[in-house]
Design an enzyme around this catalytic site. Structure first.
Site, short mmCIF file in Angstrom:
data_model
loop_
_atom_site.label_atom_id
_atom_site.label_comp_id
_atom_site.label_asym_id
_atom_site.label_seq_id
_atom_site.Cartn_x
_atom_site.Cartn_y
_atom_site.Cartn_z
N ILE A 7 0.83 -1.21 0.00
CA ILE A 7 0.00 0.00 0.00
C ILE A 7 0.86 1.26 0.00
O ILE A 7 0.37 2.35 -0.22
CB ILE A 7 -0.99 0.06 1.19
CG1 ILE A 7 -0.26 -0.08 2.53
CG2 ILE A 7 -2.07 -1.00 1.05
CD1 ILE A 7 -1.15 0.26 3.73
N GLN A 9 5.17 2.58 -0.67
CA GLN A 9 6.60 2.32 -0.76
C GLN A 9 7.33 3.64 -0.54
O GLN A 9 7.28 4.54 -1.36
CB GLN A 9 6.95 1.74 -2.13
CG GLN A 9 8.42 1.80 -2.45
CD GLN A 9 8.97 0.48 -2.93
OE1 GLN A 9 8.31 -0.27 -3.64
NE2 GLN A 9 10.21 0.18 -2.54
N GLU A 12 12.43 4.11 2.80
CA GLU A 12 13.10 3.15 3.66
C GLU A 12 12.41 1.79 3.70
O GLU A 12 13.06 0.77 3.89
CB GLU A 12 13.14 3.73 5.08
CG GLU A 12 14.19 3.09 5.94
CD GLU A 12 13.99 3.37 7.42
OE1 GLU A 12 13.13 4.19 7.79
OE2 GLU A 12 14.70 2.74 8.20
N ALA A 13 11.08 1.81 3.57
CA ALA A 13 10.34 0.58 3.83
C ALA A 13 9.21 0.38 2.83
O ALA A 13 8.75 1.33 2.19
CB ALA A 13 9.77 0.63 5.24
N LYS A 14 8.80 -0.89 2.74
CA LYS A 14 7.59 -1.22 1.98
C LYS A 14 6.51 -1.55 3.00
O LYS A 14 6.75 -2.28 3.95
CB LYS A 14 7.83 -2.48 1.14
CG LYS A 14 8.54 -2.23 -0.15
CD LYS A 14 8.49 -3.49 -1.01
CE LYS A 14 9.22 -3.23 -2.30
NZ LYS A 14 10.22 -4.19 -2.65
N ASP A 124 11.16 11.39 13.98
CA ASP A 124 10.67 11.76 12.64
C ASP A 124 9.22 12.23 12.72
O ASP A 124 8.34 11.71 12.05
CB ASP A 124 10.82 10.58 11.68
CG ASP A 124 10.62 10.98 10.21
OD1 ASP A 124 10.67 12.18 9.91
OD2 ASP A 124 10.41 10.08 9.38
#
Ligand code: ADP
Ligand code: MG
Lengths: 208, 331
Positions: A7, A9, A12-14, A124
């Site tokens: 959902i 990308q 840093e992450a999927k 963050d």
């Protein structure tokens, strides 16, 4: 096997949507980066996955809304957590009424104060990392966070949000003032010390 | 239109002459002198004295190299900031004098924005990049958003160039130390753990610097330390750049600033770009470092978009923020 659908990308992450028992969950998987050497890549993926899940669990204990964590796989850099159906603050803030925006911003400030009261630094804090659901602000994405009680760390934490608001919600940059108002109300120690620190950080960075 | 640009924000005094050609920037000359303190950091007064000594000759040289005459210059542009007061004043004073004696308009520009615009101006297909600007004092990630150039990430303590120079000085390398560290790093083999500090899209280097100095005192191989410094700091710079690209949904990345000359940094940002399916850009070296041509080019863009500056209003601004610039020349 339940099917997984990406959902989101990010850098840093999927993020995949999936099922865990009967729950709707997301799996956050940190991606290997071939621009950095293996030693750094492994260290960052392991450390951030561990830190993120640890800080989220702790934040929940202190009454800050975060998704429930179901599973952590530090070796492969995967966190399985509750899927939040709410909307990201980033996507709704600009369209709120003035009154509602002020109320939400104060709530954000209060939640950050709760984190900071317990020396949890998010690392963050941006409006993409807050999800509004059930009239509460849920925090995600603690991978750059740490436990730290210093005023400097808290100032830097808020400075990140200030920059995010200035660049993403520039028409409503007074939002940050309301965040600080909520923050000061809930902070156990003197919030003005942290606010002074933010001014100092601003000076040493880009204004040089 | 011919524009002469004057750069004097810090170590460098530079003069460049550019002309606009089909919307692109054509650099006719770009000459400079760099003040190098014998030891320690930069002394603003001394740097300004250095610039005062060389600036008149550099102006003449720029005219000669460009093979034009003073009367052909249409516009004088100077760095208004950010930078060191005494240095900025030297540049601005020279610019005012030129503008008055040649009777040509004057314009003051933002140094950081100039680093980005020179990439767009000189490189084909570089239209809307995220800029990773890495120099001595500056480390910023800049991109165009909501009508302005905005700083998405920056250093929370020292610039990457200063970090490399400070380490280099501690271990006795020649200034500027970046190139020496780059050479040593090539032979490094063993990675030594160093702090990797990112907050949001901001970055910090002082913890890493202290740790690296400790490794040196503990007699670790200098080559291994240099290798580890580069791998760690450049990975962090590449990561914040990628975060800004994801955040702003842009698919171009541009390097600028003196540290952009480093091959390792280029390689890492290039790999990142490739993996994202983004384009990678880096201007020629003389346009990466502080230089007069980029100041001239931004002057052209601003002047052509209708901006005018009266000599009596040509102040410098040591803390001229990137997002204070009203970007009238692009949409
Ligand atoms: N628990 C969750 N529930 C619903 N959406 C989520 C959840 N976690 C992440 N997301 C979505 O994925 C996006 C990226 O997740 P995040 O953890 O912030 O990773 P990144 O480091 O890539 O920013 C979020 O902005 C949000 O839209
Ligand atoms: Mg996020």
């Amino acid at each position: 096997m339940t099917k997984e659908k990406i959902i989101y990308q990010g850098a840093e992450a999927k993020i995949c949507k999936s099922k865990y028992m009967d729950f709707d969950v997301v799996k956050k998987r940190r991606i290997k980066k071939s621009y950095r050497i293996r030693e750094i890549d492994n260290r960052l993926i392991f450390y951030r996955t561990k830190e993120e899940s640890k800080l989220m669990t702790e934040a929940r204990k202190f009454g800050v809304s975060v998704p429930i964590i179901f599973d952590v796989d530090t070796k492969n850099g995967i966190i399985t957590m509750e899927f939040l159906v709410g909307k990201r603050i980033k996507d709704i803030l600009n369209d709120l009424s003035e009154k509602e925006r002020i109320r939400i911003c104060k709530m954000i400030g209060e939640s950050i104060a709760k984190l900071h009261n317990n020396n949890i630094i998010h690392g963050d804090i941006t409006t993409s990392n807050m999800i509004y659901q059930d009239d509460r602000i849920h925090f995600i994405d603690f991978g750059l966070g740490e436990k730290n009680g210093e005023i400097e760390a808290k100032g830097v934490d808020l400075h990140v949000l200030m920059e995010a608001i200035e660049s993403t919600h520039s028409r409503y940059s007074n939002c940050f003032d309301y965040v600080l108002e909520g923050y000061k109300n809930k902070l156990k120690n003197d919030g003005n010390l942290v606010i002074k620190k933010i001014a100092e950080i601003v000076k040493r960075g880009r204004y040089r | 239109m011919l524009c002469l640009g004057i750069e004097a924000t810090a170590h460098t005094v530079g003069i460049g002459i550019v002309e606009q050609n089909n919307g692109k920037c054509n650099v006719l000359s770009n000459v400079l002198k760099i003040y190098r303190p014998e030891q320690g950091g930069i002394h603003p007064r001394e740097a300004a004295n250095h610039h005062t000594i060389y600036i008149a000759d550099l102006i003449k040289e720029s005219i000669n190299v460009a093979n034009v005459s003073f009367s052909e210059i249409d516009l004088i542009s100077f760095s208004k900031g950010p930078g060191l007061g005494p240095c900025l004043r030297t540049g601005a004073t020279a610019a005012r004098a030129l503008s008055l004696t040649l009777d040509k308009p004057l314009i003051g520009v933002n140094h950081c924005v100039a680093h980005l615009e020179i990439g767009r101006g000189t490189l084909n297909d570089c239209n809307d990049p995220v800029l990773l600007y890495t120099s001595g004092a500056n480390t910023q990630v800049i991109a165009f958003a909501e009508g302005r150039y905005r700083v998405f990430g920056e250093t929370l303590d020292i610039g990457i160039g200063n970090c490399l120079d400070k380490f280099g000085r501690t271990v006795g390398l020649d200034f500027p130390c970046g190139p020496a560290i780059e050479k040593l790093a090539v032979n490094g083999k063993k990675y030594l753990d160093l702090p990797y500090t990112i907050k949001g899209m901001d970055i910090a280097f002082s913890g890493l610097l202290t740790a690296a100095e400790q490794y040196y005192r503990a007699n670790k191989s200098l080559e291994d330390i240099c290798y580890s410094i580069q791998e760690t700091t450049f990975a962090a710079l590449t990561e914040v750049t990628e975060r800004a690209m994801a955040h702003t949904e842009k698919d171009e990345v541009l390097l600028g600033g003196g540290v952009a000359a480093n091959k390792k940094l280029r390689e890492m940002v290039q790999i990142m770009a490739k993996e994202r399916g983004a384009s990678f850009f880096v201007p020629s070296k003389d346009l990466c470092i502080d230089n007069g041509a980029m100041i001239a080019w931004l002057g052209v863009l601003m002047y052509n978009s209708g901006i005018r500056l009266k000599v009596e209003n040509s102040f410098i601004d040591q803390r001229f923020r990137t997002d204070m610039v009203d970007v009238t020349w692009r949409d």
